[in-house]
Scaffold this motif. Structure first.
Motif, PDB file in Angstrom:
ATOM      1  N   UNK A  90      -8.423  72.737 -55.588  1.00  0.00           N
ATOM      2  CA  UNK A  90      -7.979  72.465 -54.220  1.00  0.00           C
ATOM      3  C   UNK A  90      -6.554  71.993 -54.172  1.00  0.00           C
ATOM      4  N   UNK A  91      -6.065  71.903 -52.961  1.00  0.00           N
ATOM      5  CA  UNK A  91      -4.726  71.376 -52.718  1.00  0.00           C
ATOM      6  C   UNK A  91      -4.719  70.770 -51.322  1.00  0.00           C
ATOM      7  N   UNK A  92      -3.778  69.869 -51.111  1.00  0.00           N
ATOM      8  CA  UNK A  92      -3.655  69.261 -49.790  1.00  0.00           C
ATOM      9  C   UNK A  92      -2.317  68.588 -49.624  1.00  0.00           C
ATOM     10  N   UNK A  93      -1.868  68.535 -48.382  1.00  0.00           N
ATOM     11  CA  UNK A  93      -0.604  67.885 -48.058  1.00  0.00           C
ATOM     12  C   UNK A  93      -0.869  66.524 -47.436  1.00  0.00           C
ATOM     13  N   UNK A  94      -0.187  65.508 -47.960  1.00  0.00           N
ATOM     14  CA  UNK A  94      -0.209  64.165 -47.382  1.00  0.00           C
ATOM     15  C   UNK A  94       1.146  63.909 -46.750  1.00  0.00           C
ATOM     16  N   UNK A  95       1.141  63.277 -45.590  1.00  0.00           N
ATOM     17  CA  UNK A  95       2.376  62.918 -44.900  1.00  0.00           C
ATOM     18  C   UNK A  95       2.429  61.404 -44.783  1.00  0.00           C
ATOM     19  N   UNK A  96       3.592  60.825 -45.111  1.00  0.00           N
ATOM     20  CA  UNK A  96       3.788  59.388 -44.963  1.00  0.00           C
ATOM     21  C   UNK A  96       4.280  59.121 -43.544  1.00  0.00           C
ATOM     22  N   UNK A  97       3.485  58.358 -42.789  1.00  0.00           N
ATOM     23  CA  UNK A  97       3.810  58.059 -41.396  1.00  0.00           C
ATOM     24  C   UNK A  97       3.999  56.571 -41.184  1.00  0.00           C
ATOM     25  N   UNK A  98       4.777  56.244 -40.168  1.00  0.00           N
ATOM     26  CA  UNK A  98       4.908  54.866 -39.719  1.00  0.00           C
ATOM     27  C   UNK A  98       3.727  54.572 -38.803  1.00  0.00           C
ATOM     28  N   UNK A  99       3.019  53.467 -39.071  1.00  0.00           N
ATOM     29  CA  UNK A  99       1.897  53.115 -38.201  1.00  0.00           C
ATOM     30  C   UNK A  99       2.389  52.638 -36.837  1.00  0.00           C
ATOM     31  N   UNK A 100       3.656  52.248 -36.749  1.00  0.00           N
ATOM     32  CA  UNK A 100       4.221  51.787 -35.481  1.00  0.00           C
ATOM     33  C   UNK A 100       4.635  52.950 -34.585  1.00  0.00           C
ATOM     34  N   UNK A 101       5.272  53.966 -35.171  1.00  0.00           N
ATOM     35  CA  UNK A 101       5.804  55.072 -34.358  1.00  0.00           C
ATOM     36  C   UNK A 101       4.964  56.346 -34.451  1.00  0.00           C
ATOM     37  N   UNK A 102       4.169  56.471 -35.515  1.00  0.00           N
ATOM     38  CA  UNK A 102       3.393  57.687 -35.716  1.00  0.00           C
ATOM     39  C   UNK A 102       4.245  58.853 -36.215  1.00  0.00           C
ATOM     40  N   UNK A 103       5.477  58.586 -36.582  1.00  0.00           N
ATOM     41  CA  UNK A 103       6.387  59.630 -37.052  1.00  0.00           C
ATOM     42  C   UNK A 103       6.540  59.566 -38.566  1.00  0.00           C
ATOM     43  N   UNK A 104       6.965  60.685 -39.109  1.00  0.00           N
ATOM     44  CA  UNK A 104       7.162  60.771 -40.538  1.00  0.00           C
ATOM     45  C   UNK A 104       8.180  59.772 -41.050  1.00  0.00           C
ATOM     46  N   UNK A 105       7.889  59.205 -42.214  1.00  0.00           N
ATOM     47  CA  UNK A 105       8.778  58.257 -42.875  1.00  0.00           C
ATOM     48  C   UNK A 105       9.154  58.871 -44.223  1.00  0.00           C
ATOM     49  N   UNK A 106      10.447  58.927 -44.530  1.00  0.00           N
ATOM     50  CA  UNK A 106      10.846  59.528 -45.809  1.00  0.00           C
ATOM     51  C   UNK A 106      10.204  58.842 -47.009  1.00  0.00           C
ATOM     52  N   UNK A 107       9.872  59.649 -47.989  1.00  0.00           N
ATOM     53  CA  UNK A 107       9.386  59.127 -49.257  1.00  0.00           C
ATOM     54  C   UNK A 107      10.617  58.682 -50.035  1.00  0.00           C
ATOM     55  N   UNK A 108      10.632  57.418 -50.411  1.00  0.00           N
ATOM     56  CA  UNK A 108      11.791  56.838 -51.088  1.00  0.00           C
ATOM     57  C   UNK A 108      11.929  57.383 -52.503  1.00  0.00           C
ATOM     58  N   UNK A 109      13.142  57.321 -53.025  1.00  0.00           N
ATOM     59  CA  UNK A 109      13.400  57.792 -54.390  1.00  0.00           C
ATOM     60  C   UNK A 109      12.502  57.085 -55.403  1.00  0.00           C
ATOM     61  N   UNK A 110      12.305  55.755 -55.216  1.00  0.00           N
ATOM     62  CA  UNK A 110      11.449  55.022 -56.159  1.00  0.00           C
ATOM     63  C   UNK A 110       9.997  55.483 -56.049  1.00  0.00           C
ATOM     64  N   UNK A 111       9.564  55.887 -54.861  1.00  0.00           N
ATOM     65  CA  UNK A 111       8.218  56.437 -54.699  1.00  0.00           C
ATOM     66  C   UNK A 111       8.111  57.809 -55.367  1.00  0.00           C
ATOM     67  N   UNK A 112       9.152  58.619 -55.226  1.00  0.00           N
ATOM     68  CA  UNK A 112       9.162  59.941 -55.863  1.00  0.00           C
ATOM     69  C   UNK A 112       9.064  59.807 -57.378  1.00  0.00           C
ATOM     70  N   UNK A 113       9.773  58.827 -57.943  1.00  0.00           N
ATOM     71  CA  UNK A 113       9.720  58.609 -59.385  1.00  0.00           C
ATOM     72  C   UNK A 113       8.309  58.268 -59.828  1.00  0.00           C
ATOM     73  N   UNK A 114       7.637  57.430 -59.047  1.00  0.00           N
ATOM     74  CA  UNK A 114       6.258  57.062 -59.366  1.00  0.00           C
ATOM     75  C   UNK A 114       5.367  58.294 -59.308  1.00  0.00           C
ATOM     76  N   UNK A 115       5.498  59.092 -58.264  1.00  0.00           N
ATOM     77  CA  UNK A 115       4.657  60.270 -58.089  1.00  0.00           C
ATOM     78  C   UNK A 115       4.898  61.321 -59.175  1.00  0.00           C
ATOM     79  N   UNK A 116       6.122  61.388 -59.655  1.00  0.00           N
ATOM     80  CA  UNK A 116       6.466  62.373 -60.682  1.00  0.00           C
ATOM     81  C   UNK A 116       6.318  61.810 -62.105  1.00  0.00           C
ATOM     82  N   UNK A 117       5.881  60.542 -62.192  1.00  0.00           N
ATOM     83  CA  UNK A 117       5.650  59.940 -63.503  1.00  0.00           C
ATOM     84  C   UNK A 117       6.915  59.659 -64.281  1.00  0.00           C
ATOM     85  N   UNK A 118       7.982  59.288 -63.585  1.00  0.00           N
ATOM     86  CA  UNK A 118       9.256  59.026 -64.265  1.00  0.00           C
ATOM     87  C   UNK A 118       9.593  57.564 -64.252  1.00  0.00           C
TER      88      UNK A 118
END
Length: 147
Positions: free
Chosen positions: A119-147
């Motif tokens: 399977x596959x799926x897309x997750x979107x990071x949203x602000x609970x205050x605005x309901x709009x997309x919030x950028x994934x930070x560089x430090x989060x990307x490093x964690x997700x990519x195992x770096x």
């Protein structure tokens, strides 16, 4: 394999570094004794949460404000039946990262190492205050990519 998100099965399978086990409960089976097709998404959800916790991603996004991850889409390809009381290993990996979204891939094997589901799926990071997309930070990307 017919899944469009898998180009080379061996290479795709080799890319998984995280897994967790689930045991098929009786309530997850249908009248034929195999896992109901909707329950596989529950296995994906459980593995996804464990994966993000293991990476430390959840605590990081929470520390940056009231952000939440929402499933934007999800799909499953059913390859082999699984039955009551089987132990399944559910694998998860980050396949790609966008500005405020990420694509995760899933692989489920039985005790015989046979692929039951992909399977596959897309997750979107949203602000609970605005309901709009919030950028994934560089430090989060490093964690997700195992770096």
């Amino acid at each position: 394999m017919r899944a469009t998100y898998i180009q080379d099965v061996q290479q795709w399978v080799a890319g998984f570094n995280f897994s967790t086990e689930v045991q098929v409960r009786f309530s997850e089976t249908d009248m034929y004794g195999h896992v109901n097709n909707t329950k596989v998404f529950t296995y994906f959800e459980y593995a996804r949460i464990e994966y993000l916790k293991a990476l430390g991603f959840q605590s990081l996004s929470e520390s940056k404000g009231m952000n939440m991850l929402i499933v934007a889409d999800i799909q499953c390809d059913y390859l082999k039946e699984a039955f009551f009381d089987e132990i399944l290993t559910v694998f998860v990996k980050t396949a790609s990262i966008g500005t405020s979204s990420m694509d995760l891939h899933y692989l489920v094997k039985n005790a015989k190492e046979e692929i039951c589901y992909t399977g596959r799926g897309t997750l979107v990071q949203l602000s609970s205050e605005t309901g709009k997309g919030v950028p994934i930070l560089d430090e989060q990307k490093k964690i997700l990519l195992g770096k």
